[in-house]
Design a protein around this motif. Sequence first.
Motif, mmCIF file in Angstrom:
data_model
loop_
_atom_site.group_PDB
_atom_site.id
_atom_site.type_symbol
_atom_site.label_atom_id
_atom_site.label_comp_id
_atom_site.label_asym_id
_atom_site.label_seq_id
_atom_site.Cartn_x
_atom_site.Cartn_y
_atom_site.Cartn_z
ATOM 1 N N UNK A 1 1.881 28.765 -5.362
ATOM 2 C CA UNK A 1 1.267 28.333 -6.589
ATOM 3 C C UNK A 1 2.349 27.970 -7.593
ATOM 4 N N UNK A 2 2.298 26.768 -8.065
ATOM 5 C CA UNK A 2 3.227 26.345 -9.095
ATOM 6 C C UNK A 2 2.799 25.002 -9.651
ATOM 7 N N UNK A 3 3.272 24.660 -10.817
ATOM 8 C CA UNK A 3 2.964 23.360 -11.416
ATOM 9 C C UNK A 3 3.709 22.240 -10.701
ATOM 10 N N UNK A 4 4.863 22.555 -10.143
ATOM 11 C CA UNK A 4 5.691 21.531 -9.512
ATOM 12 C C UNK A 4 5.123 21.178 -8.148
ATOM 13 N N UNK A 5 4.937 19.871 -7.931
ATOM 14 C CA UNK A 5 4.423 19.424 -6.648
ATOM 15 C C UNK A 5 5.395 19.773 -5.536
ATOM 16 N N UNK A 6 4.868 20.259 -4.442
ATOM 17 C CA UNK A 6 5.696 20.590 -3.292
ATOM 18 C C UNK A 6 6.395 21.926 -3.388
ATOM 19 N N UNK A 7 6.215 22.659 -4.453
ATOM 20 C CA UNK A 7 6.854 23.967 -4.625
ATOM 21 C C UNK A 7 5.801 25.054 -4.503
ATOM 22 N N UNK A 16 2.520 39.766 -11.844
ATOM 23 C CA UNK A 16 2.910 38.393 -11.522
ATOM 24 C C UNK A 16 1.740 37.438 -11.699
ATOM 25 N N UNK A 17 0.548 37.857 -11.309
ATOM 26 C CA UNK A 17 -0.642 37.016 -11.473
ATOM 27 C C UNK A 17 -0.926 36.785 -12.956
ATOM 28 N N UNK A 18 -0.823 37.833 -13.755
ATOM 29 C CA UNK A 18 -1.064 37.698 -15.199
ATOM 30 C C UNK A 18 -0.020 36.788 -15.845
ATOM 31 N N UNK A 19 1.238 36.948 -15.460
ATOM 32 C CA UNK A 19 2.302 36.083 -15.993
ATOM 33 C C UNK A 19 2.072 34.627 -15.609
ATOM 34 N N UNK A 20 1.597 34.396 -14.389
ATOM 35 C CA UNK A 20 1.316 33.040 -13.951
ATOM 36 C C UNK A 20 0.199 32.427 -14.794
ATOM 37 N N UNK A 21 -0.846 33.196 -15.055
ATOM 38 C CA UNK A 21 -1.952 32.693 -15.875
ATOM 39 C C UNK A 21 -1.467 32.364 -17.290
ATOM 40 N N UNK A 22 -0.668 33.231 -17.864
ATOM 41 C CA UNK A 22 -0.207 33.028 -19.241
ATOM 42 C C UNK A 22 0.801 31.886 -19.346
ATOM 43 N N UNK A 23 1.742 31.806 -18.423
ATOM 44 C CA UNK A 23 2.856 30.863 -18.570
ATOM 45 C C UNK A 23 2.715 29.548 -17.812
ATOM 46 N N UNK A 24 1.992 29.541 -16.698
ATOM 47 C CA UNK A 24 2.015 28.360 -15.845
ATOM 48 C C UNK A 24 0.646 27.789 -15.486
ATOM 49 N N UNK A 25 -0.421 28.372 -15.985
ATOM 50 C CA UNK A 25 -1.755 27.936 -15.571
ATOM 51 C C UNK A 25 -2.034 26.523 -16.084
ATOM 52 N N UNK A 26 -2.404 25.629 -15.188
ATOM 53 C CA UNK A 26 -2.705 24.262 -15.620
ATOM 54 C C UNK A 26 -4.139 24.144 -16.137
#
Length: 93
Positions: A1-7, A16-26
């Motif tokens: 899971x990431x904003x960058x395609x192919x990553x 880690x899930x909470x940090x992803x939602x806060x910082x990287x969720x599209x």
Amino acid sequence: MTRQLGKMKVITSVMQAAEFIVNEWPGTDSEKLDVAKHALVKCYDGEMSPGVARMAFVEAAREADIYVEAAGRPVTTGKLEKWRKEKVSRRVI
């Protein structure tokens, strides 16, 4: 899971899930995202199982068109067939 395609990003904990939602969720908020946030907070507080919080997070990610390669969950250990055990019947005398 990431904003960058192919990553890919591996998420292995509630934090880690909470940090992803806060910082990287599209994208924008949705009902499933709100449920996932609530589930992660409850799990962190010990009021919800990690499995339930994980399911909510995965559903929200799929709704947001985030590719999720969810690992298969192990079969529950409560099945008699798995261990080839027979249920013991107890008689009251």
